[in-house]
Design a protein around this motif. Structure first.
Motif, mmCIF file in Angstrom:
data_model
loop_
_atom_site.group_PDB
_atom_site.id
_atom_site.type_symbol
_atom_site.label_atom_id
_atom_site.label_comp_id
_atom_site.label_asym_id
_atom_site.label_seq_id
_atom_site.Cartn_x
_atom_site.Cartn_y
_atom_site.Cartn_z
ATOM 1 N N PRO A 15 0.840 -1.208 0.000
ATOM 2 C CA PRO A 15 0.000 0.000 0.000
ATOM 3 C C PRO A 15 0.868 1.248 0.000
ATOM 4 N N ILE A 68 0.929 5.744 0.509
ATOM 5 C CA ILE A 68 0.336 7.016 0.878
ATOM 6 C C ILE A 68 0.716 8.016 -0.207
ATOM 7 N N PHE A 99 4.912 -0.207 3.775
ATOM 8 C CA PHE A 99 4.232 0.706 2.849
ATOM 9 C C PHE A 99 5.234 1.710 2.306
ATOM 10 N N VAL A 142 -4.686 7.164 0.841
ATOM 11 C CA VAL A 142 -4.109 5.834 0.979
ATOM 12 C C VAL A 142 -4.525 5.023 -0.240
ATOM 13 N N ARG A 201 -3.001 3.753 10.527
ATOM 14 C CA ARG A 201 -2.657 2.326 10.562
ATOM 15 C C ARG A 201 -3.793 1.479 9.991
ATOM 16 N N LEU A 248 -4.004 1.749 6.225
ATOM 17 C CA LEU A 248 -2.980 0.967 5.530
ATOM 18 C C LEU A 248 -3.304 -0.519 5.569
ATOM 19 N N SER A 305 -4.187 -2.800 2.266
ATOM 20 C CA SER A 305 -3.338 -3.946 1.935
ATOM 21 C C SER A 305 -4.124 -5.238 1.807
#
Length: 292
Positions: free
Chosen positions: A83, A85, A119, A193, A215, A218, A222
């Motif tokens: 993943p 950002i 990430f 994200v 968190r 993410l 994922s």
């Protein structure tokens, strides 16, 4: 004296712009949390400033940019592994962009996931005049603030031509406008994200980002490839609300989880009592009668 007055006028203009941008954010919260209130409700000169959520939109992978080392890259080069950002700033910004990058670095320090491992981060300048040298200086600053080893390989600072910038900003719903008098851009702030495939999963607004939300965003992006069992439970109990750009508790799921835990505890307790009862020696009925 003239220079002093000029500086004061510039400061006043910047302060007015900051207040106007905050007004855009406040109007957004009143407009179901999406940072793009109708143009007729936005402050003057900010009619084209805002952020509209384009959830599940695919980021065009063929868009060409230059990284902080001056190498030509495509956004798709960062897809397919983990993943990401994504945040849009311009490096010479004297107001919100630095605060947004500092807030992101601070939030990332407070989660156990490491940039470059679980990430990646892709920071893109929406000012096509900026160069890789400027991006490299900004990267050195904020990777240093983040302070974890290996982050330089996972946090990418890009610049690009107008056509790539325009396509990317439209894809993510990022609306901004240039003020030639101040030589600055008016814009809102948010991070996106992305899934490993480059689809928009979540938006988080502002210049400070709650580590819990970051968190969970993410982990969710994922598809469970990062995180642990606790994260899975939290995602069951908390749900992302696109209207606020935050995670909120789902009372029904929390009650169901609490009921299941209660049943499990009672079951374990009854099982222990049953085992204790079986382990105790039983006295014959005749012996019991003699004692009476």
């Amino acid at each position: 004296m003239i220079r002093a007055r000029h500086k004061h006028s510039i400061f006043a203009a910047q302060l007015a712009l900051i207040c106007a941008l905050l007004a855009v954010s406040a109007a957004a919260q009143m407009n179901n949390g999406i940072m793009s209130p109708p143009a007729n409700t936005r402050p003057p000169k900010l009619e084209n400033v805002g952020i509209e959520q384009h959830l599940d939109t695919q980021i065009p992978p063929d868009l060409v940019f230059r990284d902080d080392a001056g190498q030509t890259v495509k956004l798709g080069d960062y897809f397919g592994r983990k993943p990401l950002i994504l945040n849009l700033v311009y490096y010479n910004c004297t107001m919100l962009c630095g605060e947004a990058l500092a807030g992101l670095a601070s939030a990332m320090r407070l989660i156990k996931f490491d940039v470059g491992n679980e990430f990646d981060v892709v920071t893109v300048s929406f000012d096509p005049r900026e160069t890789p040298d400027v991006a490299a200086a900004k990267k050195k600053d904020f990777v240093g603030r983040y302070g974890r080893p290996g982050a330089a390989a996972g946090w990418h600072f890009l610049t690009g031509p107008p056509e790539s910038v325009n396509t990317l900003t439209k894809a993510v719903g990022f609306q901004y406008q240039y003020d030639p008098k101040m030589n600055q851009f008016a814009h809102a702030t948010a991070i996106m994200v992305l899934t490993p495939q480059g689809r928009i999963s979540r938006y988080f607004y502002g210049v400070e980002f709650p580590p819990k939300d970051l968190r969970m965003g993410l982990v969710e992006a994922s598809r469970g490839k990062i995180g642990n069992a606790v994260d899975a439970v939290l995602l069951y109990c908390y749900h992302y609300d696109p209207e606020t750009g935050k995670y909120g508790a789902i009372v029904g799921n929390i009650l169901r989880l609490a009921a299941a835990a209660t049943v499990l505890i009672l079951g374990v307790f009854l099982f222990i009592l049953w085992r204790l009862e079986r382990s105790l020696p039983k006295r014959p009925i005749n012996d019991a009668a003699r004692t009476t």
